[in-house]
Design an enzyme around this catalytic site. Structure first.
Site, short mmCIF file in Angstrom:
data_model
loop_
_atom_site.label_atom_id
_atom_site.label_comp_id
_atom_site.label_asym_id
_atom_site.label_seq_id
_atom_site.Cartn_x
_atom_site.Cartn_y
_atom_site.Cartn_z
N PHE A 294 0.84 -1.20 0.00
CA PHE A 294 0.00 0.00 0.00
C PHE A 294 0.88 1.25 0.00
O PHE A 294 0.77 2.13 0.84
CB PHE A 294 -0.97 -0.02 1.19
CG PHE A 294 -2.17 0.87 0.98
CD1 PHE A 294 -3.06 0.61 -0.05
CD2 PHE A 294 -2.40 1.97 1.79
CE1 PHE A 294 -4.16 1.43 -0.28
CE2 PHE A 294 -3.50 2.80 1.59
CZ PHE A 294 -4.38 2.52 0.55
N ARG B 157 7.34 -5.81 -10.22
CA ARG B 157 8.55 -6.42 -10.78
C ARG B 157 8.27 -7.90 -11.02
O ARG B 157 7.62 -8.56 -10.20
CB ARG B 157 9.75 -6.30 -9.83
CG ARG B 157 10.38 -4.93 -9.77
CD ARG B 157 11.09 -4.55 -11.09
NE ARG B 157 11.72 -3.24 -11.05
CZ ARG B 157 11.14 -2.11 -11.43
NH1 ARG B 157 9.91 -2.10 -11.89
NH2 ARG B 157 11.81 -0.97 -11.37
N GLU C 94 13.58 -9.47 -19.04
CA GLU C 94 13.06 -8.44 -19.96
C GLU C 94 14.15 -8.05 -20.95
O GLU C 94 15.29 -7.87 -20.52
CB GLU C 94 12.59 -7.22 -19.16
CG GLU C 94 11.39 -7.53 -18.28
CD GLU C 94 10.90 -6.32 -17.49
OE1 GLU C 94 11.33 -5.18 -17.79
OE2 GLU C 94 10.09 -6.50 -16.58
N HIS D 163 6.84 -3.51 -20.14
CA HIS D 163 7.32 -2.66 -19.02
C HIS D 163 7.10 -1.17 -19.36
O HIS D 163 8.04 -0.39 -19.41
CB HIS D 163 8.80 -2.94 -18.71
CG HIS D 163 9.18 -2.48 -17.32
ND1 HIS D 163 10.16 -3.10 -16.58
CD2 HIS D 163 8.72 -1.47 -16.54
CE1 HIS D 163 10.28 -2.49 -15.41
NE2 HIS D 163 9.41 -1.49 -15.37
#
Ligand code: NAD
Length: 321
Positions: free
Chosen positions: A145, A228, A257, A276
């Site tokens: 959060f 991630r 990636e 991304h």
């Protein structure tokens, strides 16, 4: 003239202003568009870095004095080594919060209404009967959060969703003050129609979402990851998608990636994937560009840059004057 190595895909791409700003303050700007920095890092004084890895070995063999992350996730930088070497690492705190939050909302609608599947079919001249679901009254579970999750929560509440969150570092009162229900870790997975991940990648969060969590999710639920790739056990997610433990997923981030062409994610029909791009809006890129450039200028002009993540280096820097 101090040299700044820029290894961030969107620095100076949509506006020349950040490059001009650095040059005006007496820097030579070297743009590098490959992933492996080892051949170029030894000769520069500062880094503006996107996703390429910055290792201890690279830092030891360089005279880099400051690293300015073009974004907020610093998991590609050996932070411990930078701290040991007295190198401040700054982030573009808050620059892309809204942009990532908006992508999450886009993912929620895309999954709920099968927008990508429908688009592909119509483009292929097909006219399938597509059935979706409303997001109104559905439960959105936010793992973490922090800044992005709070922006997602605000938007989701406006859509009439019920929002729940788990974050061990934020108090129940703090979470509930925003209209979000505080739940425990397991509950996030059990009760949510959409689970969205918003934790940083570190030793504690690597593979945080694995087979156990995916199995306790509702079969009708969707998983969203804009944080991630390493936070989810990718192999378990592929199994969950193929064997329909969950309804589907939307992913902006991956273990590797760009995504490896041999990844089994390509063979999952119930996943929406983006490259991304959570932070890639004109507005966020401009803010990240200017914040990254300003950190470097502030540092070399003797001011403490904003948003240093390894504040421990400050005492060393102050001793050095
Ligand atoms: P933030 O630091 O404001 O929030 C992260 C929250 O995660 C914090 O409140 C923290 O207490 C919480 N947290 C840490 N460990 C946890 C755990 N084990 N369980 C539950 N909560 C935990 O960061 P943010 O700005 O909200 O960004 C979140 C992440 O999103 C970043 O770390 C980054 O990796 C990622 N990100 C991705 C993109 C993109 O382009 N897709 C862009 C920006 C950020």
């Amino acid at each position: 003239m101090p040299k700044v190595l820029v290894a961030a895909r969107t620095f100076g791409k949509y506006s020349q202003e950040p490059v001009d700003f650095l040059r005006k303050h007496g820097f030579e700007v070297i743009v590098f568009d490959k992933e492996d920095l080892s051949s170029v890092i030894s000769d520069v004084d500062a880094l503006i870095i996107g996703t390429p890895k910055v290792t201890e070995n690279m830092l030891v063999n360089s005279h880099v004095k400051i690293i300015s992350k073009h974004g907020v996730g610093v998991d590609n930088i050996d932070l411990a080594a930078a701290t040991r070497l007295g190198i401040p690492v700054t982030i573009a705190q808050g620059a892309n919060t809204e942009s990532v939050a908006e992508l999450v909302i886009g993912f929620i609608f895309s999954l709920a209404r099968n927008i990508v599947f429908a688009h592909i079919n119509v483009k292929e001249n097909l006219w399938p009967n597509v059935i979706g679901m409303e997001v109104h009254d559905k439960v959105l579970g936010l793992l973490g959060f922090g800044a992005i999750a709070r922006e997602v929560a605000k938007r989701a509440l406006c859509l009439g969703m019920k929002v729940a969150s788990y974050d061990p570092y934020v108090s129940k009162e703090d979470i509930e003050r925003t209209g979000v229900t505080y739940v425990n870790f397991d509950e996030i997975f059990k009760i949510s129609d959409f689970v969205s991940i918003h934790v940083p990648l570190n030793e504690k969060t690597r593979n945080l979402v694995g087979e156990n969590e995916l199995k306790i999710m509702k079969k009708t639920a969707f998983l969203i990851n804009t944080a991630r790739g390493g936070v989810i056990e990718e192999k378990s997610l592929i199994k969950a998608l193929k064997e329909r433990w969950i309804n589907g997923a939307a992913l902006d981030v991956f273990n590797e990636e760009p995504l490896n062409p041999s990844s089994e994610l390509f063979t999952c029909g119930n996943v929406v994937m983006t490259p991304h791009m959570g932070a890639h809006t004109i507005e966020a890129v401009y803010r990240m560009n200017m914040m990254a450039a300003k950190s470097i200028v502030d540092f070399f002009e003797g001011r403490i840059p904003a948003h240093i993540v390894n504040k421990e280096v400050l005492s060393k820097l102050q001793k050095r004057g």
